[in-house]
Structure formats: C-alpha cells, structure tokens
Enzyme design. Structure first.
Site, PDB file in Angstrom:
ATOM      1  CB  ALA A 106      11.625  -4.329   8.959  1.00 35.94           C
ATOM      2  CE1 TYR A 113       8.436   1.813   1.742  1.00 37.63           C
ATOM      3  CE2 TYR A 113       7.544   3.647   3.155  1.00 37.63           C
ATOM      4  CZ  TYR A 113       8.011   2.359   2.765  1.00 37.63           C
ATOM      5  OH  TYR A 113       8.207   1.602   3.892  1.00 37.63           O
ATOM      6  CD  GLU A 163      -3.121   2.119   5.930  1.00 36.45           C
ATOM      7  OE1 GLU A 163      -4.045   2.287   5.288  1.00 36.45           O
ATOM      8  OE2 GLU A 163      -3.222   1.296   6.903  1.00 36.45           O
TER       9      GLU A 163
END
Length: 147
Positions: free
Chosen positions: A71, A115, A104
């Site tokens: 985060a 990502y 995930e």
C-alpha cells in the site's frame, strides 16, 4: 518476533489511508500483529520526511514469497514509492531463498500496470472472489514474478 508498536502504527496509518473500506481488503491491527508473530512474515515501511508513505507485508514459504499487502498512501502516490517497495520486497525475498514472488489482487485494481512493469505475469484467477460496493462480483487475479 513482534514488530515494534510504532512500526505497526505506521503500517496501520497507511492501511487506513490507502485501502477503500468498501472492499474490506484492509487488515485489522490484530491481523497484522498476528501475522508478524508467526516468524515467516516480513514487512518494510517507506517513509517520506519521517511520515509513513507505504508498506509491504509478505510471507515466506518454501522457495516462494507471497506479497500479502502493499500500500501507498494517496498523498504519496505517483512518486515511485510503490516501485521501490516492490523492488525491495523482491530483493528481500530472494535473500530469504525465494525463487518467485506471488501476489493476488482484484481484477479492477489499477496497480496492475505497476505489477506488470515490475515483471509479474498472470498465472491464475479466482472467479467472483471479491464483491464491489454495488454487490457485483470481481475476479481475483494471481500473479507471479520470478526472482
């Protein structure tokens, strides 16, 4: 070994700012503390001028590391903090003996670009795993990055 309370405070401050409560993805303080007690979970905190800006929480298991949470506080986004946290998480995982890093995410998560740019490739999906605020269901996508 438990993380120092002030580190947990920093993680929780970012968690509360970064995760949309509608999805229920943010962990409670107790969940973070319990994960870190296990011994195979690791964290890293990014700070800007001594203010918590982001964090990672990962779990190592036989030659794999799973990125449980990453985060960045909204005030610090688009400054390369997420990229740095991912790079450092990958390096730390490799030092622990991991051959790949897994994660995930919701299929509508905008971080998918980060990502993919960081070397993650899609390896699977869980149909209808997440529920949106409107009640619609979204798939969870599993990614892997070789180390």
């Amino acid at each position: 070994m438990m993380a120092p309370a002030d580190d947990i405070d920093r993680i929780m401050a970012v968690m509360q700012a970064a995760f949309d409560p509608a999805y229920g993805e943010a962990w409670s303080r107790r969940q973070v503390e319990d994960a870190l007690l296990v011994g195979n979970c690791h964290y890293r905190i990014a700070e800007v001028l001594e203010e918590p800006a982001g964090f990672t929480l990962s779990r190592y298991g036989f030659e794999e590391e799973e990125l449980l949470l990453i985060a960045v506080s909204p005030d610090f986004r688009r400054r390369g903090i997420g990229e740095t946290l991912l790079r450092d998480c990958k390096a730390d995982a490799k030092l622990r003996g991991a051959r790949q890093l897994l994660l995930e995410m919701r299929s509508d998560n905008l971080a998918v670009h980060l990502y993919r740019q960081s070397g993650f490739v899609e390896i699977g999906a869980r149909k209808n795993y997440y529920r949106t605020p409107s009640g619609a269901r979204l798939d969870a996508i599993t990614f892997a990055c070789p180390l």
